[in-house]
Design a protein around this motif. Structure first.
Motif, PDB file in Angstrom:
ATOM      1  N   LEU A 239      37.145  41.193  38.318  1.00 24.58           N
ATOM      2  CA  LEU A 239      38.140  40.703  37.368  1.00 24.58           C
ATOM      3  C   LEU A 239      39.487  41.311  37.732  1.00 24.58           C
ATOM      4  CD1 LEU A 239      37.889  38.864  34.844  1.00 24.58           C
ATOM      5  CD2 LEU A 239      37.851  40.958  33.461  1.00 24.58           C
ATOM      6  N   ALA A 240      40.427  40.456  38.160  1.00 23.85           N
ATOM      7  CA  ALA A 240      41.760  40.924  38.540  1.00 23.85           C
ATOM      8  C   ALA A 240      42.652  40.958  37.320  1.00 23.85           C
ATOM      9  CB  ALA A 240      42.363  40.013  39.605  1.00 23.85           C
ATOM     10  N   GLY A 241      43.237  42.110  37.058  1.00 28.16           N
ATOM     11  CA  GLY A 241      44.122  42.256  35.915  1.00 28.16           C
ATOM     12  C   GLY A 241      44.407  43.719  35.670  1.00 28.16           C
ATOM     13  N   THR A 242      45.552  44.008  35.066  1.00 25.71           N
ATOM     14  CA  THR A 242      45.917  45.388  34.772  1.00 25.71           C
ATOM     15  C   THR A 242      44.877  46.031  33.867  1.00 25.71           C
ATOM     16  OG1 THR A 242      48.253  44.782  34.936  1.00 25.71           O
ATOM     17  CG2 THR A 242      47.739  46.877  33.862  1.00 25.71           C
ATOM     18  N   ASN A 243      44.460  47.234  34.225  1.00 29.98           N
ATOM     19  CA  ASN A 243      43.473  48.005  33.465  1.00 29.98           C
ATOM     20  C   ASN A 243      42.068  47.411  33.506  1.00 29.98           C
ATOM     21  OD1 ASN A 243      45.541  49.778  32.676  1.00 29.98           O
ATOM     22  ND2 ASN A 243      45.988  48.576  30.839  1.00 29.98           N
ATOM     23  N   SER A 244      41.802  46.528  34.473  1.00 30.85           N
ATOM     24  CA  SER A 244      40.452  45.985  34.603  1.00 30.85           C
ATOM     25  C   SER A 244      39.478  47.102  34.948  1.00 30.85           C
ATOM     26  CB  SER A 244      40.410  44.921  35.711  1.00 30.85           C
ATOM     27  OG  SER A 244      39.075  44.544  35.978  1.00 30.85           O
ATOM     28  N   THR A 245      38.341  47.129  34.267  1.00 30.26           N
ATOM     29  CA  THR A 245      37.295  48.106  34.576  1.00 30.26           C
ATOM     30  C   THR A 245      36.279  47.535  35.549  1.00 30.26           C
ATOM     31  OG1 THR A 245      36.026  47.409  32.625  1.00 30.26           O
ATOM     32  CG2 THR A 245      37.528  49.279  32.346  1.00 30.26           C
ATOM     33  N   ASN A 246      36.515  46.304  36.003  1.00 31.79           N
ATOM     34  CA  ASN A 246      35.630  45.666  36.971  1.00 31.79           C
ATOM     35  C   ASN A 246      36.493  44.997  38.040  1.00 31.79           C
ATOM     36  OD1 ASN A 246      33.378  44.586  38.234  1.00 31.79           O
ATOM     37  ND2 ASN A 246      33.342  42.783  36.926  1.00 31.79           N
ATOM     38  N   PRO A 247      37.194  45.789  38.866  1.00 28.82           N
ATOM     39  CA  PRO A 247      38.129  45.220  39.842  1.00 28.82           C
ATOM     40  C   PRO A 247      37.418  44.407  40.905  1.00 28.82           C
ATOM     41  CG  PRO A 247      37.748  47.529  40.298  1.00 28.82           C
ATOM     42  CD  PRO A 247      37.091  47.256  38.979  1.00 28.82           C
ATOM     43  N   VAL A 248      38.173  43.584  41.598  1.00 25.52           N
ATOM     44  CA  VAL A 248      37.613  42.738  42.658  1.00 25.52           C
ATOM     45  C   VAL A 248      37.200  43.616  43.840  1.00 25.52           C
ATOM     46  CG1 VAL A 248      38.040  40.821  44.224  1.00 25.52           C
ATOM     47  CG2 VAL A 248      39.062  40.819  41.931  1.00 25.52           C
ATOM     48  N   THR A 249      35.931  43.532  44.205  1.00 21.50           N
ATOM     49  CA  THR A 249      35.408  44.291  45.334  1.00 21.50           C
ATOM     50  C   THR A 249      34.779  43.325  46.336  1.00 21.50           C
ATOM     51  OG1 THR A 249      33.293  44.642  44.201  1.00 21.50           O
ATOM     52  CG2 THR A 249      34.969  46.358  43.962  1.00 21.50           C
ATOM     53  N   SER A 250      34.616  43.799  47.569  1.00 22.58           N
ATOM     54  CA  SER A 250      34.047  42.963  48.620  1.00 22.58           C
ATOM     55  C   SER A 250      32.625  43.398  48.949  1.00 22.58           C
ATOM     56  CB  SER A 250      34.908  43.030  49.883  1.00 22.58           C
ATOM     57  OG  SER A 250      34.960  44.366  50.367  1.00 22.58           O
ATOM     58  N   SER A 251      31.849  42.484  49.509  1.00 24.20           N
ATOM     59  CA  SER A 251      30.486  42.794  49.922  1.00 24.20           C
ATOM     60  C   SER A 251      30.111  41.906  51.099  1.00 24.20           C
ATOM     61  CB  SER A 251      29.496  42.576  48.763  1.00 24.20           C
ATOM     62  OG  SER A 251      29.540  41.226  48.326  1.00 24.20           O
ATOM     63  N   TRP A 252      29.071  42.294  51.819  1.00 22.22           N
ATOM     64  CA  TRP A 252      28.579  41.534  52.968  1.00 22.22           C
ATOM     65  C   TRP A 252      27.086  41.305  52.785  1.00 22.22           C
ATOM     66  CZ3 TRP A 252      31.793  39.836  56.868  1.00 22.22           C
ATOM     67  CH2 TRP A 252      33.089  40.361  56.851  1.00 22.22           C
ATOM     68  N   PHE A 253      26.636  40.110  53.081  1.00 26.46           N
ATOM     69  CA  PHE A 253      25.236  39.785  52.866  1.00 26.46           C
ATOM     70  C   PHE A 253      24.829  38.593  53.719  1.00 26.46           C
ATOM     71  CE2 PHE A 253      28.111  38.240  49.645  1.00 26.46           C
ATOM     72  CZ  PHE A 253      27.883  36.871  49.601  1.00 26.46           C
TER      73      PHE A 253
END
Length: 277
Positions: free
Chosen positions: A210-224
């Protein structure tokens, strides 16, 4: 949860695979972290060596005497040459913006194109709301499996699950935030093929958060890597079963994380692609 009965890992999409998140303890903008240091000298050396290698490769390419069509498809050690993941030149599948491409060629290449595009669809934000999820499943899943999968995913994509990602109960982002869920195929590989069914591995990178100021679940990357068994039905390829495992994952670079605003703007401005093997 998976499209089959053997979901592995938690990479980019499908069932509870979306729950791989990082929850920072503070309320500051987690996207603005400082660049990591301590490897600048070694990275500079690697950069110089890399430039030299690229120059040598460019000169060799410019001076080669033509295409040796009789060369083996395998390189040293049995590994595929670069041509193994290059476009084949076959006309891509026809598609309409905003609609999942269908109508693939009845061959291994068509199956790879289908698997890549289906991976994108199943890794999208459409999976988090029942109406769009059910429509998506009708498009990509073989007809005999749709009803069972809809029921299974209804049990996975619950309001409670959406809330763990910072979403509203119906699967949308709260005001002031942008929900990001994207899967990008890096390459495809056929592991079994016949006119009736084909199994394809799709190596992917994913974004979730979740992109946004003070987000506690920021956008992260993964590989699969996603494995799809497809069957030929209704003049196209559709998914029968699906599984997923982590990796292969590259060594993380020293890229500075973008701000929440930059990430949200990028997601809104940069559209995705239709994939054709």
């Amino acid at each position: 949860m998976s499209l089959g009965d053997d979901q592995e890992g938690s990479g980019g999409y499908g069932g509870t695979g979306q729950t791989r998140t990082h929850l920072p303890g503070g309320t500051t903008d987690v996207y603005g972290g400082a660049r990591r240091t301590g490897r600048s000298s070694s990275r500079s050396l690697v950069t110089v060596v890399g430039v030299v290698v690229l120059l040598i490769a460019a000169i060799a390419f410019a001076n080669r005497g033509g295409d040796d069509s009789s060369s083996s498809a395998k390189g040293a050690g049995g590994r595929p040459n670069a041509s193994a993941t290059a476009p084949t030149g076959t006309k891509p599948v026809q598609s309409t913006p905003g609609i999942i491409p269908t109508g693939y060629a009845h061959d291994a290449q068509g199956a790879q194109s289908a698997a890549a595009n289906y991976a994108v669809a199943l890794g999208s934000t459409a999976m988090f709301a029942k109406t769009t999820r059910d429509a998506l499943l009708q498009t990509v899943i073989t007809p005999t499996r749709v009803a069972a999968l809809e029921a299974a995913l209804d049990q996975a994509y619950t309001p409670e699950f959406n809330e763990t990602l910072g979403l509203n109960s119906e699967g949308s982002a709260p005001a002031g935030y942008t929900f990001v869920s994207r899967t990008t195929p890096i390459g495809t590989k056929v592991t079994q093929s016949s006119p009736a069914d084909t199994t394809v591995d799709v190596w992917c990178g994913g974004l979730l958060g979740l992109a946004g100021t003070n987000s506690t679940n920021p956008v992260t990357s993964s590989w699969f890597t996603i494995t799809m068994k497809l069957e030929w039905t209704g003049d196209t390829w559709k998914i029968v079963t699906h599984s997923q495992k982590d990796g292969p994952s590259p060594v993380p670079g020293d890229d500075k994380a973008s701000s929440a605003d930059e990430m949200a703007k990028a997601v809104e401005e940069y559209g995705g692609f239709t994939y054709a093997r």
